[in-house]
Design an enzyme around this catalytic site. Sequence first.
Site, short mmCIF file in Angstrom:
data_model
loop_
_atom_site.label_atom_id
_atom_site.label_comp_id
_atom_site.label_asym_id
_atom_site.label_seq_id
_atom_site.Cartn_x
_atom_site.Cartn_y
_atom_site.Cartn_z
CG PHE A 170 -2.00 1.01 1.18
CD1 PHE A 170 -3.17 0.78 0.48
CD2 PHE A 170 -1.84 2.24 1.80
CE1 PHE A 170 -4.17 1.74 0.42
CE2 PHE A 170 -2.84 3.21 1.74
CZ PHE A 170 -4.00 2.95 1.06
CG ASP A 208 -1.07 -1.70 7.18
OD1 ASP A 208 -2.23 -1.90 7.60
OD2 ASP A 208 -0.75 -0.67 6.54
CE1 TYR A 211 -9.87 4.23 5.07
CE2 TYR A 211 -8.93 5.44 6.91
CZ TYR A 211 -8.81 4.92 5.63
OH TYR A 211 -7.66 5.11 4.93
CE LYS A 212 -8.57 0.76 3.99
NZ LYS A 212 -7.10 0.75 4.05
NE ARG A 266 -10.20 -2.78 -3.46
CZ ARG A 266 -9.64 -2.01 -2.53
NH1 ARG A 266 -8.50 -2.36 -1.97
NH2 ARG A 266 -10.20 -0.88 -2.16
#
Length: 405
Positions: free
Chosen positions: A123, A192, A217-218, A364
């Site tokens: 990421f 992570d 927030y995921k 995705r």
Amino acid sequence: MLDEAKALDAADPLRAYRDQFDLPEGVIYLDGNSLGALPKRTRGRLQQVVDTEWGDGLIRSWNSADWIGTPQRIGAKIAPLIGAQSHEVIACDSVSVNLTKLIGAALKMRPGRTVILSEPGNFPTDLYMIQGLAGQGMAEQRLAHRDQIIEGLNEDVALLMLTHVHYKTGAMFDMAALTKAAHDAGALVLWDLSHSGGAVPVDLNECDADFAVGCGYKYLNGGPGAPAYAYVAERHHETFQQPITGWMGHARPFAFSDEYEPAEGVSRMLAGTPPILAMAALESGVELMAEIGMEPLVAKSRALSEFFRTAMAEHCPQMEPVSPAHPTQRGSQLSYYHPEAYAICQALIARGIIGDFRDPDVLRFGFAPAYVSFEDAGKAVAALKEILETGAWDRPEFKQRAAVT
Ligand SMILES: *Cc1c(COP(=O)(O)O)cnc(C)c1O
């Protein structure tokens, strides 16, 4: 396909939880891996914090509503979701900032070693944070392809820093094996968990991990830009030092001393004042996930993504699978290559089916197990089949790139 989906929904032990989320009518939401949905209870919680705690309580609420204890309290609620002890996790700042703190801590704990080892295509923010410290002369970035990580470990490596579930492909690293390999080479490990926490089994203690960070927030449904979390293994609590030594991470912030003195344990991860409104939304989301518990979430995630993967192979063979086929080797998401992935994604969104696109050619789909149904998954495959067969994606308005993709 849709009959089978309905039968699976009828037998789904999590089906009642869908009603705990506020999903707009006519939307099939397969992007909870980018921004989790809104838990209905969060509205009331925010209202209460604004009206009662802020409006009436004013500054007294730091004590009376325990605003001051929020980072540790939320951390303790996240801990069981990631195989940590309650005092090893804290909610604060963003993933990006927490990465910098923990990279700094690792460098300090491995004097003479300067290399941070990661993978190309990690990421972006994870690599950028290494590069930022490299620019300060504090670290050196080394990247090794995911099947060559172990070869990349040597006596120069201070920290192995990897994203457990890859954001684009969904591929999952073997946390236990890589942690051990890094320790054998004398390095520390930072995981992570942004695409793992709340979606896949994680056992930081069992794997002997040193540090971890993750996103609020995921899958934790903490709201847009929610604070992140950080984990520091108990064995490092006495010794770790992170460089963003703000007053909230001080042993006695309200002594207003000129000298920094770190707080006990994971609390020294704090820098500035916690954003209480954002923390309240995060706490509400985390509580809901903790109520459901990881085991049913993982079981549902695997069943749902397997249903989608099988249906895609049958009905949309034009889409080339990117993610590992075996559910224990991937996160709660499936990605596909198609040269027109962007336009196809827009055509799906125009039909109320929200997945996402990752540059340059990946489509995705995330399967947030708490609120996505098998019927959602079946309808998404059916719509995609129709879009591909009719060429409905091939319109100029579906090729216009927005600022956020
Ligand atoms: C979403 C995500 C982040 C987010 O970082 P922020 O600084 O909190 O915006 C970081 N790393 C990974 C792997 C992610 O998926």
